[in-house]
Design an enzyme around this catalytic site. Structure first.
Site, mmCIF file in Angstrom:
data_model
loop_
_atom_site.group_PDB
_atom_site.id
_atom_site.type_symbol
_atom_site.label_atom_id
_atom_site.label_comp_id
_atom_site.label_asym_id
_atom_site.label_seq_id
_atom_site.Cartn_x
_atom_site.Cartn_y
_atom_site.Cartn_z
ATOM 1 N N ASP A 1 0.826 -1.212 0.000
ATOM 2 C CA ASP A 1 0.000 0.000 0.000
ATOM 3 C C ASP A 1 0.858 1.260 0.000
ATOM 4 O O ASP A 1 2.075 1.186 0.161
ATOM 5 C CB ASP A 1 -0.966 0.006 1.209
ATOM 6 C CG ASP A 1 -0.324 -0.521 2.484
ATOM 7 O OD1 ASP A 1 0.919 -0.469 2.580
ATOM 8 O OD2 ASP A 1 -1.054 -0.982 3.366
ATOM 9 N N ASN B 1 -7.803 -2.298 14.155
ATOM 10 C CA ASN B 1 -9.191 -2.549 13.738
ATOM 11 C C ASN B 1 -9.310 -3.786 12.830
ATOM 12 O O ASN B 1 -10.355 -4.012 12.227
ATOM 13 C CB ASN B 1 -9.778 -1.313 13.035
ATOM 14 C CG ASN B 1 -9.056 -0.984 11.730
ATOM 15 O OD1 ASN B 1 -8.139 -1.695 11.324
ATOM 16 N ND2 ASN B 1 -9.466 0.091 11.079
ATOM 17 N N HIS C 1 -7.501 -4.414 10.082
ATOM 18 C CA HIS C 1 -7.195 -4.259 8.651
ATOM 19 C C HIS C 1 -5.910 -5.001 8.270
ATOM 20 O O HIS C 1 -5.023 -5.213 9.093
ATOM 21 C CB HIS C 1 -7.139 -2.783 8.225
ATOM 22 C CG HIS C 1 -5.975 -1.983 8.732
ATOM 23 N ND1 HIS C 1 -6.091 -0.677 9.137
ATOM 24 C CD2 HIS C 1 -4.649 -2.279 8.882
ATOM 25 C CE1 HIS C 1 -4.907 -0.217 9.498
ATOM 26 N NE2 HIS C 1 -4.017 -1.175 9.364
ATOM 27 N N GLU D 1 -9.772 -1.762 5.136
ATOM 28 C CA GLU D 1 -10.404 -1.394 6.401
ATOM 29 C C GLU D 1 -11.668 -2.237 6.627
ATOM 30 O O GLU D 1 -12.167 -2.886 5.689
ATOM 31 C CB GLU D 1 -10.787 0.090 6.354
ATOM 32 C CG GLU D 1 -9.592 1.040 6.195
ATOM 33 C CD GLU D 1 -8.841 1.298 7.502
ATOM 34 O OE1 GLU D 1 -8.647 0.359 8.302
ATOM 35 O OE2 GLU D 1 -8.442 2.458 7.714
HETATM 36 C C1 F6R Z 1 1.402 -1.383 6.170
HETATM 37 C C2 F6R Z 1 0.065 -1.972 6.227
HETATM 38 C C3 F6R Z 1 -0.749 -1.965 7.476
HETATM 39 C C4 F6R Z 1 0.052 -2.254 8.741
HETATM 40 C C5 F6R Z 1 -0.850 -2.150 9.969
HETATM 41 C C6 F6R Z 1 -0.069 -2.330 11.258
HETATM 42 O O1 F6R Z 1 1.956 -1.519 4.886
HETATM 43 O O2 F6R Z 1 -0.383 -2.440 5.242
HETATM 44 O O3 F6R Z 1 -1.783 -2.914 7.345
HETATM 45 O O4 F6R Z 1 0.616 -3.527 8.658
HETATM 46 O O5 F6R Z 1 -1.466 -0.893 9.996
HETATM 47 O O6 F6R Z 1 0.807 -1.254 11.407
HETATM 48 P P1 F6R Z 1 1.869 -1.222 12.584
HETATM 49 O O7 F6R Z 1 2.874 -2.263 12.296
HETATM 50 O O8 F6R Z 1 2.467 0.166 12.499
HETATM 51 O O9 F6R Z 1 1.131 -1.448 13.858
#
Ligand code: F6R
Length: 251
Positions: A74, A142, A144, A149
């Protein structure tokens, strides 16, 4: 067509650095088995230790990434790859710039594309032509995965999405320059993620425990997009004790 549900492999590690060790070893094993492996990569705070270890493994001569093709999950809309808060910048800072990855084999989403919808289509088509040998994922508080989301369908493909306020708040603390997390992003879809041959999900800390529990214990449903990983036959959750805290004794 009804999906078959699979039980994932779950590793619960006493200390969060052991998650980094296990995940980086799994990635190194894949690359040492196939020099031109396709790797799907994530950003965020959780994989930083994994990337540190991959850089160390390369420095120590234990692995070469020179033929590996990478695909990131992403990117924030509106940010060029040179912006310190872009995921492209993160990848160069934490991994690519510290190893021998070939820039010609690195696939990143152009966050500053004039037409984000067209960029999502371009990247999604490129991604879909490959089958990642290994997809590395984190999980949002959440539930995702990527930026799929809650509410995202299992059939979802690469597209432009609006970020939830909770995701924007969670990501706020990782920003280097921006005052606020961007409102939208381009993400690989859940259906794209499920194309990978194998998937590793890493999670650390108590803030992830409820999302991890829902993803592993609940029937797949779009309120916790990570629960759709049950449709994949080869998912390995690598959790520290806090992230696994709500799984119960049987995990
Ligand atoms: C990042 C991504 C997100 C993260 C998720 C957890 O490329 O796709 O899904 O893996 O938001 O983020 P952290 O590791 O910062 O808690």
């Amino acid at each position: 067509m009804p999906h078959t549900l699979h039980d994932p492999r779950i590793s619960i590690l006493a200390r969060n650095i052991e998650v980094d060790d296990l995940a980086s070893q799994a990635i190194t094993d894949v690359v040492n088995a196939r020099a031109d492996a396709r790797l799907g990569l994530a950003t965020g705070s959780t994989p930083i230790g994994v990337y540190d270890r991959l850089a160390a493994a390369w420095r120590d001569g234990k692995v070469s990434f020179s033929q590996v093709h990478t695909f990131n999950l992403d990117e924030y809309c509106g940010l060029p790859s040179t912006h310190p808060d872009s995921f492209a910048f993160y990848m160069w800072h934490h991994l690519f710039g510290r190893t021998d990855f070939d820039p010609g084999k690195i696939n990143l989403i152009a966050g500053d594309a004039a037409d984000p919808t067209a960029e999502a289509r371009r990247y999604g088509e490129r991604f879909a032509r490959q089958k990642c040998d290994l997809q590395l994922l984190g999980i949002g508080e959440n539930g995702h995965i990527g930026f799929n989301e809650p509410g995202s369908p299992a059939e979802g493909r690469t597209r432009v999405v609006r970020l939830e306020p909770s995701t924007r708040a969670a990501n706020q603390k990782t920003l280097r320059v921006l005052k606020e997390t961007p409102e939208s992003a381009i993400t690989i879809g859940i259906a794209d993620i499920l194309q990978a041959k194998s998937i590793i999900v890493i999670a650390k800390g108590p803030a992830k425990a409820e999302a991890v529990r829902k993803a592993i214990k609940d029937r797949p449903n779009s309120t916790c997009p990570a629960s759709f990983l049950r449709y994949h036959p080869d998912v390995h959750w690598m959790l520290d004790a806090d992230a696994a805290g709500l799984l119960g004794a049987q995990a």
